[in-house]
Motif scaffolding. Structure first.
Motif, PDB file in Angstrom:
ATOM      1  N   LEU A  64       0.603  -1.271  -0.098  1.00 56.90           N
ATOM      2  CA  LEU A  64       0.048   0.014  -0.081  1.00 56.90           C
ATOM      3  C   LEU A  64       0.814   1.279   0.046  1.00 56.90           C
ATOM      4  O   LEU A  64       0.514   2.367  -0.787  1.00 56.90           O
ATOM      5  N   SER A  65       1.869   1.145   0.994  1.00 61.04           N
ATOM      6  CA  SER A  65       2.835   2.517   0.982  1.00 61.04           C
ATOM      7  C   SER A  65       3.504   2.720  -0.451  1.00 61.04           C
ATOM      8  O   SER A  65       3.812   3.769  -0.869  1.00 61.04           O
ATOM      9  N   SER A  66       3.996   1.321  -0.963  1.00 59.37           N
ATOM     10  CA  SER A  66       4.723   1.504  -2.218  1.00 59.37           C
ATOM     11  C   SER A  66       4.042   2.141  -3.324  1.00 59.37           C
ATOM     12  O   SER A  66       4.315   2.737  -4.281  1.00 59.37           O
ATOM     13  N   ARG A  67       2.717   1.878  -3.221  1.00 60.44           N
ATOM     14  CA  ARG A  67       1.907   2.397  -4.391  1.00 60.44           C
ATOM     15  C   ARG A  67       1.709   4.018  -4.478  1.00 60.44           C
ATOM     16  O   ARG A  67       1.931   4.570  -5.612  1.00 60.44           O
ATOM     17  N   VAL A  68       1.703   4.471  -3.272  1.00 62.76           N
ATOM     18  CA  VAL A  68       1.684   6.125  -2.957  1.00 62.76           C
ATOM     19  C   VAL A  68       3.101   6.562  -3.615  1.00 62.76           C
ATOM     20  O   VAL A  68       3.164   7.332  -4.308  1.00 62.76           O
ATOM     21  N   MET A  69       4.266   5.865  -3.169  1.00 62.75           N
ATOM     22  CA  MET A  69       5.684   6.198  -3.596  1.00 62.75           C
ATOM     23  C   MET A  69       5.764   5.979  -5.306  1.00 62.75           C
ATOM     24  O   MET A  69       6.396   6.673  -5.796  1.00 62.75           O
ATOM     25  N   SER A  70       5.230   4.854  -5.598  1.00 61.80           N
ATOM     26  CA  SER A  70       5.047   4.773  -7.104  1.00 61.80           C
ATOM     27  C   SER A  70       4.463   5.653  -8.017  1.00 61.80           C
ATOM     28  O   SER A  70       4.942   6.300  -8.838  1.00 61.80           O
ATOM     29  N   ILE A  71       3.293   6.192  -7.441  1.00 70.41           N
ATOM     30  CA  ILE A  71       2.642   7.028  -8.154  1.00 70.41           C
ATOM     31  C   ILE A  71       3.559   8.667  -8.152  1.00 70.41           C
ATOM     32  O   ILE A  71       3.644   9.323  -9.140  1.00 70.41           O
ATOM     33  N   ALA A  72       3.968   8.938  -7.064  1.00 64.42           N
ATOM     34  CA  ALA A  72       4.753  10.002  -6.685  1.00 64.42           C
ATOM     35  C   ALA A  72       5.878  10.110  -7.608  1.00 64.42           C
ATOM     36  O   ALA A  72       6.388  11.072  -8.337  1.00 64.42           O
ATOM     37  N   ALA A  73       6.874   8.983  -7.712  1.00 59.92           N
ATOM     38  CA  ALA A  73       8.143   9.041  -8.440  1.00 59.92           C
ATOM     39  C   ALA A  73       7.623   8.639  -9.853  1.00 59.92           C
ATOM     40  O   ALA A  73       8.177   9.595 -10.706  1.00 59.92           O
ATOM     41  N   HIS A  74       6.960   7.738 -10.323  1.00 60.92           N
ATOM     42  CA  HIS A  74       6.772   7.411 -11.586  1.00 60.92           C
ATOM     43  C   HIS A  74       5.851   8.255 -12.636  1.00 60.92           C
ATOM     44  O   HIS A  74       6.091   8.630 -13.374  1.00 60.92           O
ATOM     45  N   ALA A  95       8.317   0.855   4.467  1.00 63.90           N
ATOM     46  CA  ALA A  95       8.359   0.082   3.059  1.00 63.90           C
ATOM     47  C   ALA A  95       9.653   0.300   2.257  1.00 63.90           C
ATOM     48  O   ALA A  95      10.137  -0.732   1.894  1.00 63.90           O
ATOM     49  N   GLU A  96      10.161   1.553   2.402  1.00 61.86           N
ATOM     50  CA  GLU A  96      11.639   1.908   1.740  1.00 61.86           C
ATOM     51  C   GLU A  96      12.431   0.776   2.506  1.00 61.86           C
ATOM     52  O   GLU A  96      13.456   0.057   1.733  1.00 61.86           O
ATOM     53  N   ASP A  98      11.985  -2.043   3.980  1.00 62.48           N
ATOM     54  CA  ASP A  98      11.795  -3.323   3.752  1.00 62.48           C
ATOM     55  C   ASP A  98      11.906  -3.893   2.218  1.00 62.48           C
ATOM     56  O   ASP A  98      12.465  -4.886   1.962  1.00 62.48           O
ATOM     57  N   LEU A  99      11.762  -2.844   1.491  1.00 67.10           N
ATOM     58  CA  LEU A  99      11.906  -3.175  -0.114  1.00 67.10           C
ATOM     59  C   LEU A  99      13.582  -3.240  -0.319  1.00 67.10           C
ATOM     60  O   LEU A  99      13.910  -3.877  -1.183  1.00 67.10           O
ATOM     61  N   SER A 100      14.341  -2.568   0.440  1.00 65.54           N
ATOM     62  CA  SER A 100      15.674  -2.584   0.290  1.00 65.54           C
ATOM     63  C   SER A 100      16.282  -3.704   1.192  1.00 65.54           C
ATOM     64  O   SER A 100      17.515  -3.956   0.836  1.00 65.54           O
ATOM     65  N   HIS A 101      15.648  -4.387   1.997  1.00 65.64           N
ATOM     66  CA  HIS A 101      16.253  -5.291   2.931  1.00 65.64           C
ATOM     67  C   HIS A 101      15.699  -6.868   2.616  1.00 65.64           C
ATOM     68  O   HIS A 101      16.318  -7.703   3.033  1.00 65.64           O
ATOM     69  N   LYS A 102      14.294  -6.930   2.217  1.00 66.20           N
ATOM     70  CA  LYS A 102      13.659  -8.213   2.187  1.00 66.20           C
ATOM     71  C   LYS A 102      13.183  -8.739   0.851  1.00 66.20           C
ATOM     72  O   LYS A 102      12.311  -7.932   0.463  1.00 66.20           O
ATOM     73  N   GLU A 103      13.523  -9.754   0.476  1.00 62.39           N
ATOM     74  CA  GLU A 103      13.488 -10.523  -0.749  1.00 62.39           C
ATOM     75  C   GLU A 103      11.870 -10.691  -0.794  1.00 62.39           C
ATOM     76  O   GLU A 103      11.190 -10.278  -1.706  1.00 62.39           O
ATOM     77  N   ASN A 104      11.275 -11.145   0.326  1.00 61.03           N
ATOM     78  CA  ASN A 104       9.733 -11.411   0.292  1.00 61.03           C
ATOM     79  C   ASN A 104       9.136 -10.114  -0.073  1.00 61.03           C
ATOM     80  O   ASN A 104       8.064 -10.110  -0.805  1.00 61.03           O
ATOM     81  N   SER A 105       9.535  -8.968   0.795  1.00 66.03           N
ATOM     82  CA  SER A 105       8.858  -7.737   0.606  1.00 66.03           C
ATOM     83  C   SER A 105       8.724  -7.328  -1.011  1.00 66.03           C
ATOM     84  O   SER A 105       7.704  -6.764  -1.554  1.00 66.03           O
ATOM     85  N   ARG A 106       9.922  -7.445  -1.603  1.00 66.03           N
ATOM     86  CA  ARG A 106      10.078  -7.093  -2.875  1.00 66.03           C
ATOM     87  C   ARG A 106       9.318  -7.964  -3.730  1.00 66.03           C
ATOM     88  O   ARG A 106       8.515  -7.450  -4.735  1.00 66.03           O
ATOM     89  N   ALA A 107       9.086  -9.155  -3.498  1.00 65.94           N
ATOM     90  CA  ALA A 107       8.281 -10.049  -4.458  1.00 65.94           C
ATOM     91  C   ALA A 107       6.868  -9.864  -4.190  1.00 65.94           C
ATOM     92  O   ALA A 107       6.029  -9.830  -5.218  1.00 65.94           O
ATOM     93  N   VAL A 108       6.191  -9.683  -3.094  1.00 63.42           N
ATOM     94  CA  VAL A 108       4.992  -9.325  -2.649  1.00 63.42           C
ATOM     95  C   VAL A 108       4.593  -8.063  -3.625  1.00 63.42           C
ATOM     96  O   VAL A 108       3.494  -7.930  -4.159  1.00 63.42           O
ATOM     97  N   THR A 109       5.452  -6.898  -3.419  1.00 63.38           N
ATOM     98  CA  THR A 109       5.065  -5.858  -3.826  1.00 63.38           C
ATOM     99  C   THR A 109       5.227  -5.862  -5.259  1.00 63.38           C
ATOM    100  O   THR A 109       4.197  -5.224  -6.178  1.00 63.38           O
ATOM    101  N   ASN A 170      15.737   1.779  12.990  1.00 64.59           N
ATOM    102  CA  ASN A 170      16.598   1.270  11.921  1.00 64.59           C
ATOM    103  C   ASN A 170      15.734   1.741  10.628  1.00 64.59           C
ATOM    104  O   ASN A 170      16.345   1.634   9.636  1.00 64.59           O
ATOM    105  N   ILE A 171      14.518   2.136  10.655  1.00 63.64           N
ATOM    106  CA  ILE A 171      14.023   2.591   9.363  1.00 63.64           C
ATOM    107  C   ILE A 171      14.093   4.031   8.925  1.00 63.64           C
ATOM    108  O   ILE A 171      13.603   4.472   8.129  1.00 63.64           O
ATOM    109  N   PHE A 172      14.840   4.527   9.920  1.00 64.79           N
ATOM    110  CA  PHE A 172      15.200   6.124   9.656  1.00 64.79           C
ATOM    111  C   PHE A 172      16.595   6.137   9.710  1.00 64.79           C
ATOM    112  O   PHE A 172      17.299   6.922  10.509  1.00 64.79           O
TER     113      PHE A 172
END
Ligand code: SF4
Ligand code: SF4
Lengths: 309, 253
Positions: A64-74, A95-96, A98-109, A170-172
């Motif tokens: 959900l958070s990545s969708r917001v960033m996707s729209i803003a960025a892309h 989200a940022e 998890d997406l840079s640290h976790k394979e599963n987050s990247r796959a689900v997103t 760790n997320i900041f």
């Protein structure tokens, strides 16, 4: 001294700012206008997942958070997205991370983004900032001082940051980086901005205490006790107002201030205002313009007595 | 801050004898109190694996029992029985019956993440609290907590529409948790708000059906999320050995 420039950013108000956090939305936009900063609202945004969706499944929250960033960025081509709500800010940061640290987050997103039909957001494509970073980095304390028309002198403020702005650390990754950066144990960006606006910040120990926001309705007595501690500590420190930078904390403090009096007979007089409302007043905007009348906590009389209209 | 740990010697395990003679020696008086032997035989060897299978519980195996989480915990300060370190210990050891003694307070974690920030081992104790609370519900040890009710209402609105509306969340929650919507403190709050803006109030609380926020073209995202949730549900069902009758999204005992 300003080190970054966020003159034009994508603006992600989030659900709370369209509901109970309306005065925060209004004052953020007005302050932006007064400072010459441009906010472009994220197109057709969705909820970041707040504090609840992760309990059903954390990866959906990341999506959900990545969708917001996707729209803003892309779709909008922004380099930074600004979220005034601590919950939204926290979730985008999470989200940022998890997406840079976790394979599963990247796959689900990736899977959910593809099925939903939009470009998959990948870590590093946009920077998430809070409304505090936005003003602190672009305008800075000196810049703000130079623009102040109605200095907040004589107003005693306790700066309250809550949980989501600093925890978990760790997320900041940009925090705790020495002079000039924000601290997770003793945050000071809001203190800095309000001091530059002339306010007298009080020494407040419960800056990052929890208001029980997650259980505001589901375990109200716990929330009321936690809020009472915060209100009392602020009053004992001599504060007349508590400045907030999160709609959930803000309404939690307002609501449980009333509930504490009704249910437990603990009365407190400290008023609750958004930091953007205070900065707006300092910049010469009227109380109405920054939505002081829309707060549940009634600070009109206090602010009038200090010479603010 | 001192950690007030739980005493493992409970009053019911103390045996006091008024008159006691052992091996011909009268030990009445000071020497008459004994602790009953306590043997745990009912380990649940799957406990940790099951909790690790639920969202938030993934990293429980990393815990080295330092106690930083309990030391930092917001709820522990209000209630010393709320003890994340201890529960993690019980789960890792498989002491299910001990864990069940605290089953009614585990859901009270306020998600402040003080524990997560303090933990040297990245256990994410906050997540473990959520997973444990969830496990207790799914296994039928507790009724669905108000917190889970809230999460479910909230999440289902997000999944359906993409956005939430705080007013309808409030009304939905009060209904699901069986609380009257009209609470005295709520009335006081409403009066405070009506001071300046009756219209806005109704508008915000969602009682005026003028406007319902939603994200446009959300259908495909919704379908993708629902498909994913169904898969996760199935995985949880298998991991926890639950039969079909268990409603994974909230049940009331
Ligand atoms: S802080 Fe982390 S490692 Fe220490 S007891 Fe708590 S969960 Fe275990
Ligand atoms: S997140 Fe929960 S367990 Fe962790 S410190 Fe806060 S209240 Fe305690």
């Amino acid at each position: 001294m300003t080190n970054k420039n966020y003159e034009t950013v994508a603006y992600y108000p989030g659900c709370a700012l369209e509901g109970s956090g309306q005065p925060y939305n209004r004052s953020t936009k007005e302050v932006g206008k007064a400072l010459g900063l441009k906010l472009e609202e994220v197109k057709n945004w969705n909820c970041c997942g707040a504090m609840e969706v992760k309990n059903i499944d954390p990866e959906i929250q990341t999506y959900l958070s990545s969708r917001v960033m996707s729209i803003a960025a892309h779709e909008m081509g922004h380099k930074a997205v600004m979220a005034p709500c601590n919950g939204c800010y926290h979730n985008l940061k999470k989200a940022e991370y998890d997406l840079s640290h976790k394979e599963n987050s990247r796959a689900v997103t990736k899977r959910l983004s593809e099925k939903a039909g939009h470009q998959t957001y990948e870590a590093g494509q946009i920077e998430t900032i809070h409304a505090l970073d936005w003003i602190k980095d672009t305008i800075g304390e000196d810049g703000l001082k130079a623009r102040v028309k109605n200095n907040l002198k004589g107003l005693k403020v306790a700066n309250y940051y809550g949980c989501m702005y600093t925890r978990p650390r760790n997320i900041f990754p940009e925090k705790d980086q020495g002079p000039g950066s924000e601290s997770t144990s003793n945050p000071h960006f809001m203190d800095d901005l309000l001091a530059a606006s002339g306010a007298d910040n009080v020494d407040f120990a419960l800056k990052t205490a929890c208001c029980g926001g997650a259980h505001t309705l589901s375990d109200s007595d716990t929330s009321t006790r936690l809020v009472s501690n915060i209100l009392q500590a602020a009053e004992e420190a001599g504060a007349e107002v508590i400045a907030t930078e999160c709609p959930t904390c803000h309404s939690g403090l307002e609501m449980h201030q009333i509930r504490a009096e009704k249910k437990f007979g603990t009365k407190s007089n400290v008023k609750i205002v958004y930091f953007t409302q205070l900065i707006g007043l300092a910049l010469g905007l009227s109380g109405r313009k920054v939505g002081i009348h829309e707060n549940i906590s009634n600070s009109t009389t206090l602010l009038r007595s200090k010479g603010f209209k | 801050m001192a950690i007030h740990e739980k005493h493992l010697i409970r009053p019911e395990n103390l045996a006091t004898h008024d008159n006691l003679v052992i091996d011909g020696v009268d030990v009445s008086g000071d020497w008459s109190t004994f602790i009953r032997t306590r043997a745990v035989s009912d380990y649940n060897e799957d406990l940790q694996v099951e909790i690790a299978a639920l969202p938030g519980g993934e990293y429980i195996h990393r815990c080295w029992q330092c106690g930083s989480c309990t030391n930092a915990c917001t709820v522990n300060e209000l209630n010393p029985d709320f003890n994340p370190r201890y529960w993690i210990y019980l789960i890792r050891m498989g002491y299910e019956s001990e864990l069940l003694r605290d089953k009614d307070i585990i859901w009270q974690c306020v998600s402040c993440n003080k524990c997560t920030s303090a933990c040297p081992r990245d256990v994410v104790p906050e997540g473990v609290m959520k997973a444990t609370a969830h496990w207790l519900e799914l296994k039928g040890h507790t009724a669905t907590s108000p917190s889970t009710d809230f999460d479910e209402i909230f999440a289902s609105q997000v999944f359906h529409k993409g956005k939430i509306e705080d007013g309808s969340i409030l009304t939905g929650f009060m209904k699901r948790s069986g609380q009257p919507l009209i609470q005295d403190w709520l009335i006081e709050m409403i009066k405070g708000m009506l001071r300046d803006l009756p219209i806005r109030f109704l508008f915000n609380m969602g009682w005026a059906t003028l406007f319902h926020p939603k994200t446009k073209n959300w259908g495909k995202a919704r379908a993708a999320i629902e498909e994913y949730v169904a898969e996760r549900d199935e995985a949880h069902r298998i991991a926890l050995k639950l039969d079909k009758s268990v409603d994974l999204h909230g049940h009331h005992n």
